[in-house]
Write a protein that holds these residues in place. Structure first.
Motif, PDB file in Angstrom:
ATOM      1  N   MET A 110       0.826  -1.215   0.000  1.00  0.00           N
ATOM      2  CA  MET A 110       0.000   0.000   0.000  1.00  0.00           C
ATOM      3  C   MET A 110       0.863   1.270   0.000  1.00  0.00           C
ATOM      4  SD  MET A 110      -3.063  -0.926  -0.288  1.00  0.00           S
ATOM      5  CE  MET A 110      -3.694   0.741  -0.165  1.00  0.00           C
ATOM      6  N   ASN A 111       2.122   1.147   0.403  1.00  0.00           N
ATOM      7  CA  ASN A 111       2.988   2.318   0.516  1.00  0.00           C
ATOM      8  C   ASN A 111       3.967   2.465  -0.647  1.00  0.00           C
ATOM      9  OD1 ASN A 111       1.815   3.140   2.919  1.00  0.00           O
ATOM     10  ND2 ASN A 111       3.165   1.843   4.136  1.00  0.00           N
ATOM     11  N   LEU A 112       3.646   1.867  -1.784  1.00  0.00           N
ATOM     12  CA  LEU A 112       4.507   2.006  -2.954  1.00  0.00           C
ATOM     13  C   LEU A 112       4.557   3.471  -3.385  1.00  0.00           C
ATOM     14  CD1 LEU A 112       3.321  -1.024  -5.144  1.00  0.00           C
ATOM     15  CD2 LEU A 112       5.461  -0.834  -3.878  1.00  0.00           C
ATOM     16  N   LYS A 113       5.721   3.887  -3.866  1.00  0.00           N
ATOM     17  CA  LYS A 113       5.865   5.229  -4.412  1.00  0.00           C
ATOM     18  C   LYS A 113       5.552   5.175  -5.913  1.00  0.00           C
ATOM     19  CE  LYS A 113       9.289   6.938  -1.097  1.00  0.00           C
ATOM     20  NZ  LYS A 113       8.705   6.162  -0.048  1.00  0.00           N
ATOM     21  N   ASP A 114       5.254   6.327  -6.497  1.00  0.00           N
ATOM     22  CA  ASP A 114       4.949   6.392  -7.922  1.00  0.00           C
ATOM     23  C   ASP A 114       6.041   5.698  -8.737  1.00  0.00           C
ATOM     24  OD1 ASP A 114       2.904   7.906  -7.004  1.00  0.00           O
ATOM     25  OD2 ASP A 114       3.432   9.735  -8.085  1.00  0.00           O
ATOM     26  N   GLY A 115       5.631   4.797  -9.626  1.00  0.00           N
ATOM     27  CA  GLY A 115       6.572   4.079 -10.482  1.00  0.00           C
ATOM     28  C   GLY A 115       7.100   2.786  -9.889  1.00  0.00           C
ATOM     29  N   GLU A 116       6.853   2.537  -8.599  1.00  0.00           N
ATOM     30  CA  GLU A 116       7.364   1.311  -7.972  1.00  0.00           C
ATOM     31  C   GLU A 116       6.462   0.113  -8.277  1.00  0.00           C
ATOM     32  OE1 GLU A 116       9.991   2.444  -4.076  1.00  0.00           O
ATOM     33  OE2 GLU A 116       7.851   2.145  -3.761  1.00  0.00           O
ATOM     34  N   VAL A 117       7.086  -1.061  -8.332  1.00  0.00           N
ATOM     35  CA  VAL A 117       6.398  -2.326  -8.596  1.00  0.00           C
ATOM     36  C   VAL A 117       6.823  -3.314  -7.522  1.00  0.00           C
ATOM     37  CG1 VAL A 117       6.120  -4.214 -10.252  1.00  0.00           C
ATOM     38  CG2 VAL A 117       6.416  -1.877 -11.079  1.00  0.00           C
ATOM     39  N   MET A 118       5.883  -4.140  -7.083  1.00  0.00           N
ATOM     40  CA  MET A 118       6.203  -5.120  -6.054  1.00  0.00           C
ATOM     41  C   MET A 118       5.456  -6.421  -6.332  1.00  0.00           C
ATOM     42  SD  MET A 118       5.332  -4.842  -2.037  1.00  0.00           S
ATOM     43  CE  MET A 118       5.388  -6.282  -1.018  1.00  0.00           C
ATOM     44  N   LYS A 138       1.278  -8.959  -8.727  1.00  0.00           N
ATOM     45  CA  LYS A 138       2.221  -7.860  -8.924  1.00  0.00           C
ATOM     46  C   LYS A 138       1.418  -6.574  -8.764  1.00  0.00           C
ATOM     47  CE  LYS A 138       3.489  -6.711 -13.094  1.00  0.00           C
ATOM     48  NZ  LYS A 138       4.136  -6.714 -14.406  1.00  0.00           N
ATOM     49  N   ALA A 139       1.856  -5.697  -7.857  1.00  0.00           N
ATOM     50  CA  ALA A 139       1.205  -4.402  -7.659  1.00  0.00           C
ATOM     51  C   ALA A 139       2.117  -3.321  -8.227  1.00  0.00           C
ATOM     52  CB  ALA A 139       0.954  -4.154  -6.184  1.00  0.00           C
ATOM     53  N   SER A 140       1.532  -2.403  -8.981  1.00  0.00           N
ATOM     54  CA  SER A 140       2.294  -1.307  -9.580  1.00  0.00           C
ATOM     55  C   SER A 140       1.616   0.012  -9.251  1.00  0.00           C
ATOM     56  CB  SER A 140       2.343  -1.455 -11.112  1.00  0.00           C
ATOM     57  OG  SER A 140       2.867  -2.696 -11.485  1.00  0.00           O
ATOM     58  N   ARG A 141       2.377   0.923  -8.660  1.00  0.00           N
ATOM     59  CA  ARG A 141       1.853   2.270  -8.393  1.00  0.00           C
ATOM     60  C   ARG A 141       2.173   3.099  -9.636  1.00  0.00           C
ATOM     61  NH1 ARG A 141       0.384   4.724  -3.444  1.00  0.00           N
ATOM     62  NH2 ARG A 141      -0.539   6.732  -3.967  1.00  0.00           N
ATOM     63  N   VAL A 142       1.222   3.179 -10.538  1.00  0.00           N
ATOM     64  CA  VAL A 142       1.437   3.858 -11.813  1.00  0.00           C
ATOM     65  C   VAL A 142       1.640   5.354 -11.598  1.00  0.00           C
ATOM     66  CG1 VAL A 142       0.439   4.333 -14.084  1.00  0.00           C
ATOM     67  CG2 VAL A 142       0.071   2.105 -12.997  1.00  0.00           C
ATOM     68  N   SER A 143       0.825   5.925 -10.726  1.00  0.00           N
ATOM     69  CA  SER A 143       0.928   7.348 -10.397  1.00  0.00           C
ATOM     70  C   SER A 143       0.306   7.556  -9.025  1.00  0.00           C
ATOM     71  CB  SER A 143       0.217   8.209 -11.444  1.00  0.00           C
ATOM     72  OG  SER A 143      -1.176   7.962 -11.408  1.00  0.00           O
ATOM     73  N   GLU A 144       0.225   8.788  -8.608  1.00  0.00           N
ATOM     74  CA  GLU A 144      -0.306   9.088  -7.279  1.00  0.00           C
ATOM     75  C   GLU A 144      -1.705   8.519  -7.075  1.00  0.00           C
ATOM     76  OE1 GLU A 144      -1.481  12.995  -4.597  1.00  0.00           O
ATOM     77  OE2 GLU A 144      -0.125  13.235  -6.310  1.00  0.00           O
ATOM     78  N   ASP A 145      -2.505   8.496  -8.146  1.00  0.00           N
ATOM     79  CA  ASP A 145      -3.896   8.062  -8.002  1.00  0.00           C
ATOM     80  C   ASP A 145      -4.276   6.844  -8.834  1.00  0.00           C
ATOM     81  OD1 ASP A 145      -3.690   9.365 -10.386  1.00  0.00           O
ATOM     82  OD2 ASP A 145      -5.343  10.759 -10.046  1.00  0.00           O
ATOM     83  N   ILE A 146      -3.278   6.074  -9.307  1.00  0.00           N
ATOM     84  CA  ILE A 146      -3.555   4.847 -10.064  1.00  0.00           C
ATOM     85  C   ILE A 146      -2.684   3.709  -9.538  1.00  0.00           C
ATOM     86  CG2 ILE A 146      -3.541   3.700 -12.312  1.00  0.00           C
ATOM     87  CD1 ILE A 146      -3.964   6.433 -13.607  1.00  0.00           C
ATOM     88  N   LEU A 147      -3.327   2.612  -9.167  1.00  0.00           N
ATOM     89  CA  LEU A 147      -2.650   1.406  -8.698  1.00  0.00           C
ATOM     90  C   LEU A 147      -3.168   0.228  -9.522  1.00  0.00           C
ATOM     91  CD1 LEU A 147      -0.881   0.031  -6.408  1.00  0.00           C
ATOM     92  CD2 LEU A 147      -3.034  -0.302  -5.187  1.00  0.00           C
ATOM     93  N   THR A 148      -2.268  -0.561 -10.103  1.00  0.00           N
ATOM     94  CA  THR A 148      -2.693  -1.755 -10.833  1.00  0.00           C
ATOM     95  C   THR A 148      -2.246  -2.993 -10.063  1.00  0.00           C
ATOM     96  OG1 THR A 148      -0.696  -1.877 -12.204  1.00  0.00           O
ATOM     97  CG2 THR A 148      -2.553  -0.614 -13.085  1.00  0.00           C
ATOM     98  N   SER A 159      -6.543  -8.887 -13.858  1.00  0.00           N
ATOM     99  CA  SER A 159      -5.747  -7.681 -13.947  1.00  0.00           C
ATOM    100  C   SER A 159      -6.696  -6.523 -13.674  1.00  0.00           C
ATOM    101  CB  SER A 159      -5.113  -7.531 -15.340  1.00  0.00           C
ATOM    102  OG  SER A 159      -4.383  -6.332 -15.403  1.00  0.00           O
ATOM    103  N   VAL A 160      -6.458  -5.809 -12.576  1.00  0.00           N
ATOM    104  CA  VAL A 160      -7.388  -4.748 -12.175  1.00  0.00           C
ATOM    105  C   VAL A 160      -6.641  -3.445 -11.930  1.00  0.00           C
ATOM    106  CG1 VAL A 160      -9.065  -6.350 -11.196  1.00  0.00           C
ATOM    107  CG2 VAL A 160      -7.292  -5.408  -9.723  1.00  0.00           C
ATOM    108  N   THR A 161      -7.372  -2.357 -12.136  1.00  0.00           N
ATOM    109  CA  THR A 161      -6.844  -1.023 -11.890  1.00  0.00           C
ATOM    110  C   THR A 161      -7.708  -0.342 -10.841  1.00  0.00           C
ATOM    111  OG1 THR A 161      -6.035  -0.835 -14.167  1.00  0.00           O
ATOM    112  CG2 THR A 161      -6.328   1.220 -12.947  1.00  0.00           C
ATOM    113  N   PHE A 162      -7.055   0.275  -9.858  1.00  0.00           N
ATOM    114  CA  PHE A 162      -7.750   1.052  -8.842  1.00  0.00           C
ATOM    115  C   PHE A 162      -7.404   2.527  -9.017  1.00  0.00           C
ATOM    116  CE2 PHE A 162      -7.615  -3.126  -6.819  1.00  0.00           C
ATOM    117  CZ  PHE A 162      -8.903  -3.223  -6.298  1.00  0.00           C
ATOM    118  N   ASN A 163      -8.429   3.361  -8.932  1.00  0.00           N
ATOM    119  CA  ASN A 163      -8.245   4.814  -9.007  1.00  0.00           C
ATOM    120  C   ASN A 163      -8.605   5.448  -7.663  1.00  0.00           C
ATOM    121  OD1 ASN A 163      -7.610   4.754 -11.795  1.00  0.00           O
ATOM    122  ND2 ASN A 163      -9.782   4.621 -12.272  1.00  0.00           N
ATOM    123  N   GLN A 164      -7.866   6.464  -7.291  1.00  0.00           N
ATOM    124  CA  GLN A 164      -8.127   7.148  -6.022  1.00  0.00           C
ATOM    125  C   GLN A 164      -8.753   8.513  -6.267  1.00  0.00           C
ATOM    126  OE1 GLN A 164      -4.676   8.055  -3.522  1.00  0.00           O
ATOM    127  NE2 GLN A 164      -5.767   7.111  -1.836  1.00  0.00           N
TER     128      GLN A 164
END
Length: 194
Positions: A108-116, A138-148, A189-194
């Protein structure tokens, strides 16, 4: 006197704001998210199916909730969809499947661009049965308000664990098949928006 009360109230509100930072839950982007499962009949014919209608939410604390409308099963064949709705899922009695889990804090604490990569352990409730279920993701923080979030390997769901083996047998019989496997690989494969 009045100005002092307003300053005191303002200070109290600021303190509360600092003690309880504003949180915004995440919602699933249902337009881009996909949920697939495979079935194998007659020991060698494997087909890809999906659910067209599902949604989910994710709290800032990592509480995940996904709801799947079982009547939205899409096998690309209308009669098979109807049979699965009625004979397998029994959608008039069990309309939804749900998955609940707590995502790890570091995910949940990934920074923008990080993948885990990691594993999510939760409870899958289907056909009235709640069964512990894990997904390798695999979780990817695409940007501040997008998590895949997507699976890195299929999760095998056993029909027997959810009381669905009888429904599989009924489908096999009505379709005149020699066999239908009762273990089904599931991917998403899901995308979450904040």
């Amino acid at each position: 006197m009045m100005a002092k009360r307003i300053r005191t109230l303002s200070s109290a509100l600021v303190a509360c704001g600092l003690a309880f930072p504003a949180t915004a839950d995440w919602t699933m982007d249902t337009e881009t998210s996909v949920l697939h499962f495979l079935s194998t009949k007659n020991a060698q014919v494997t087909e890809v199916h999906k659910f067209d209608d599902f949604d989910g939410s994710l709290s800032d604390a990592g509480k995940l909730m996904v709801n799947v409308d079982l009547s939205s099963v899409n096998t690309a064949i209308d009669i098979r969809n109807k049979r699965m709705q009625e004979m397998l899922f029994q959608v008039t009695k069990y309309a939804q499947a749900t998955f609940e889990a707590d995502l790890p804090e570091n995910m949940m604490n990934l920074k923008d661009g990080e993948v885990m990569n990691g594993k999510v352990d939760g409870i899958l409730t289907l056909h009235g049965k709640a069964v512990p279920t894990s997904f390798s993701i695999k979780a990817s923080r695409v940007s501040e308000d997008i998590l895949t979030v997507s699976t890195t390997a299929p999760t095998l769901i056993k029909a027997e664990s959810f009381g669905l083996a009888g429904g599989v047998s009924a489908l096999q019989k009505i379709a005149g098949l020699k066999s239908i496997t009762t273990t089904v690989p599931v991917t998403f494969s899901v995308t979450f928006n904040q």
